[in-house]
Design a protein around this motif. Structure first.
Motif, PDB file in Angstrom:
ATOM      1  N   LEU A 164      -7.526   1.203   0.738  1.00  0.00           N
ATOM      2  CA  LEU A 164      -7.841   1.127  -0.696  1.00  0.00           C
ATOM      3  C   LEU A 164      -8.898   2.189  -0.994  1.00  0.00           C
ATOM      4  O   LEU A 164      -9.271   2.971  -0.130  1.00  0.00           O
ATOM      5  CB  LEU A 164      -8.359  -0.266  -1.060  1.00  0.00           C
ATOM      6  N   ASN A 165      -9.377   2.208  -2.234  1.00  0.00           N
ATOM      7  CA  ASN A 165     -10.364   3.236  -2.605  1.00  0.00           C
ATOM      8  C   ASN A 165     -11.641   3.169  -1.776  1.00  0.00           C
ATOM      9  O   ASN A 165     -12.185   4.186  -1.373  1.00  0.00           O
ATOM     10  CB  ASN A 165     -10.771   3.072  -4.075  1.00  0.00           C
ATOM     11  N   ASN A 166     -12.141   1.954  -1.574  1.00  0.00           N
ATOM     12  CA  ASN A 166     -13.482   1.843  -0.986  1.00  0.00           C
ATOM     13  C   ASN A 166     -13.507   1.158   0.371  1.00  0.00           C
ATOM     14  O   ASN A 166     -14.565   1.018   0.965  1.00  0.00           O
ATOM     15  CB  ASN A 166     -14.413   1.077  -1.948  1.00  0.00           C
ATOM     16  N   ILE A 167     -12.344   0.704   0.829  1.00  0.00           N
ATOM     17  CA  ILE A 167     -12.330  -0.128   2.030  1.00  0.00           C
ATOM     18  C   ILE A 167     -10.914  -0.153   2.592  1.00  0.00           C
ATOM     19  O   ILE A 167      -9.962   0.135   1.864  1.00  0.00           O
ATOM     20  CB  ILE A 167     -12.816  -1.555   1.651  1.00  0.00           C
TER      21      ILE A 167
ATOM     22  N   MET B 142      -7.491  -9.595   8.056  1.00  0.00           N
ATOM     23  CA  MET B 142      -6.866 -10.912   7.976  1.00  0.00           C
ATOM     24  C   MET B 142      -5.965 -11.125   9.177  1.00  0.00           C
ATOM     25  O   MET B 142      -5.214 -10.219   9.552  1.00  0.00           O
ATOM     26  CB  MET B 142      -5.970 -11.012   6.735  1.00  0.00           C
TER      27      MET B 142
ATOM     28  N   TRP C 219       1.549  -7.269   0.652  1.00  0.00           N
ATOM     29  CA  TRP C 219       0.446  -6.373   0.248  1.00  0.00           C
ATOM     30  C   TRP C 219       0.988  -5.088  -0.380  1.00  0.00           C
ATOM     31  O   TRP C 219       0.427  -4.583  -1.358  1.00  0.00           O
ATOM     32  CB  TRP C 219      -0.452  -6.039   1.453  1.00  0.00           C
TER      33      TRP C 219
ATOM     34  N   ILE D 108      -9.112 -14.738   6.553  1.00  0.00           N
ATOM     35  CA  ILE D 108      -9.913 -13.534   6.784  1.00  0.00           C
ATOM     36  C   ILE D 108     -10.706 -13.715   8.072  1.00  0.00           C
ATOM     37  O   ILE D 108     -11.510 -14.636   8.193  1.00  0.00           O
ATOM     38  CB  ILE D 108     -10.853 -13.265   5.596  1.00  0.00           C
TER      39      ILE D 108
ATOM     40  N   HIS E 143     -12.538 -11.095   9.963  1.00  0.00           N
ATOM     41  CA  HIS E 143     -13.810 -10.384  10.129  1.00  0.00           C
ATOM     42  C   HIS E 143     -13.993  -9.274   9.104  1.00  0.00           C
ATOM     43  O   HIS E 143     -13.051  -8.892   8.412  1.00  0.00           O
ATOM     44  CB  HIS E 143     -13.918  -9.777  11.545  1.00  0.00           C
ATOM     45  N   ILE E 144     -15.228  -8.792   9.026  1.00  0.00           N
ATOM     46  CA  ILE E 144     -15.513  -7.537   8.335  1.00  0.00           C
ATOM     47  C   ILE E 144     -16.059  -6.578   9.385  1.00  0.00           C
ATOM     48  O   ILE E 144     -16.659  -7.011  10.379  1.00  0.00           O
ATOM     49  CB  ILE E 144     -16.514  -7.704   7.176  1.00  0.00           C
TER      50      ILE E 144
ATOM     51  N   VAL F  30     -19.311  -1.737   4.464  1.00  0.00           N
ATOM     52  CA  VAL F  30     -18.260  -2.503   5.142  1.00  0.00           C
ATOM     53  C   VAL F  30     -17.004  -1.633   5.133  1.00  0.00           C
ATOM     54  O   VAL F  30     -16.505  -1.291   4.064  1.00  0.00           O
ATOM     55  CB  VAL F  30     -17.988  -3.838   4.419  1.00  0.00           C
ATOM     56  N   VAL F  31     -16.515  -1.247   6.311  1.00  0.00           N
ATOM     57  CA  VAL F  31     -15.388  -0.310   6.326  1.00  0.00           C
ATOM     58  C   VAL F  31     -14.017  -1.003   6.333  1.00  0.00           C
ATOM     59  O   VAL F  31     -13.040  -0.439   5.871  1.00  0.00           O
ATOM     60  CB  VAL F  31     -15.486   0.692   7.509  1.00  0.00           C
TER      61      VAL F  31
ATOM     62  N   VAL G 216     -11.896  -5.042   5.992  1.00  0.00           N
ATOM     63  CA  VAL G 216     -11.771  -6.501   5.933  1.00  0.00           C
ATOM     64  C   VAL G 216     -10.455  -6.817   6.618  1.00  0.00           C
ATOM     65  O   VAL G 216      -9.434  -6.197   6.301  1.00  0.00           O
ATOM     66  CB  VAL G 216     -11.702  -7.040   4.492  1.00  0.00           C
TER      67      VAL G 216
ATOM     68  N   ILE H 143      -7.980  -2.563   4.304  1.00  0.00           N
ATOM     69  CA  ILE H 143      -7.517  -3.913   4.608  1.00  0.00           C
ATOM     70  C   ILE H 143      -6.684  -3.827   5.878  1.00  0.00           C
ATOM     71  O   ILE H 143      -5.760  -3.026   5.965  1.00  0.00           O
ATOM     72  CB  ILE H 143      -6.709  -4.496   3.440  1.00  0.00           C
TER      73      ILE H 143
END
Lengths: 149, 149
Positions: A66-69, A14, A26, A94, A96-97, A9-10, A12, A71
Motif C-alpha cells: 500500500l502507500n505507507n505500509i 495476517m 485483498w 492479525i 504481528h507488526i 511500522v513497515v 502488518v 500487508i
C-alpha cells in the motif's frame, strides 16, 4: 526524539488458513493484480527456530504494497511455528507488526527490556527476522527485520 | 489503480488489559513522552452498537503517532464490546487495522462483498467508525473511519 528504528511500522501481517482465497479478497478490495504467492525456504537455508528449538515449520507468503505500509498474508505450512500455533489458537487474524532495525541484537534487547520473549527467528535471502512476543507489555507480537549490508 | 480509500492503513490497534502499563512500555520503546489516555464518550453521544445491539461498553484509548501510521492502544471499560470480547477470548493482541473512507455505506458494502459482518459501530466527536469483521476473508478486523465534512 523518537527512537529511529521504531519510528515506522513497515508491515502488518495476517495469518490465514487459505492464502489463495485471502489474496483474491485483498486484490478485489484494493483493486490491484494478485501478487505472487511464495513459500519460505527449507530449514537448511532459514535455520528457523520456534522458541529456540529448530523447526521445519514453513509458510506461504504474499505481500500487498500500500502507500505507507505492506500487508503480508501468511498461511502456515507444517509445524510447529508461531504461525501454525496462532491459527490453531485464534483462527485467522492479525499476527504481528514489523519494524526494520539496524542492529538486531540491540533491538531485541530493547524490546525485551519492557517485557516479552523471543518467539521465533530465522533467515531469508538477504536478511533475517526475530519475532518478539510482546503481547503482555506492548499488546502485540513484534517482528524485527534486518538486512545484510 | 488501487482503490483510493484502501491505499493507506492509518492505524494499527492493540487491545490491552492495562493501558497505563502499555503506554509506559510504548513510550519507552519509542523514546517519546506518554500521550494522554482518553475515554470513549457515553452511549448517549456515541450510539455505540455491538453486533447491532446498543451497548454501554466503552474503552480507554491512547495514540502514538509514528512516521507513517498511528498505534492505538485500547483498554475495554465495561461490556459488551468487540474490545472486551477480544480480550477475554484472545488476551492482549492486535485487534484491527483502520482505513479512512469517504462514503461509509459504500465502504462497508465493499468490504462485505468479499465476506464478513458488521461487528460494531459508533460515533465520536467529528465522525464515526464501523468495524467489519473480515477475519474469514481478509484475515483481519477492519475499522472504517469517517469524518464529518
Amino acid at each position: 526524539m523518537a527512537n529511529a528504528q521504531f519510528r515506522e511500522v513497515v508491515q502488518v501481517a495476517m495469518v490465514v488458513p487459505n492464502i489463495e482465497a485471502a489474496v483474491k479478497a485483498w486484490a478485489k478490495i484494493l483493486n490491484v493484480n494478485e501478487p505472487q504467492i511464495i513459500e519460505t525456504e527449507e530449514w537448511e537455508k532459514t535455520g528457523m527456530r520456534f522458541r529456540g528449538v529448530p523447526s521445519r515449520g514453513r509458510a506461504k507468503l504474499a505481500f500487498f504494497r500500500l502507500n505507507n505500509i505492506t500487508i503480508e498474508l501468511i498461511q502456515p505450512v507444517g509445524e510447529p511455528s508461531t504461525w501454525s500455533e496462532f491459527l490453531k489458537k485464534h483462527g485467522p487474524g492479525i499476527h504481528h507488526i514489523a519494524f526494520n532495525v539496524g542492529n538486531i541484537d540491540d533491538a531485541v534487547k530493547e524490546l525485551l527490556s519492557v517485557g516479552g520473549s523471543v518467539e521465533q527467528d530465522g533467515k531469508f535471502k538477504g536478511g533475517g527476522y526475530v519475532y518478539v512476543d510482546a503481547k503482555g507489555s506492548l499488546g502485540a507480537m513484534i517482528e524485527l527485520l534486518y538486512h545484510e549490508k
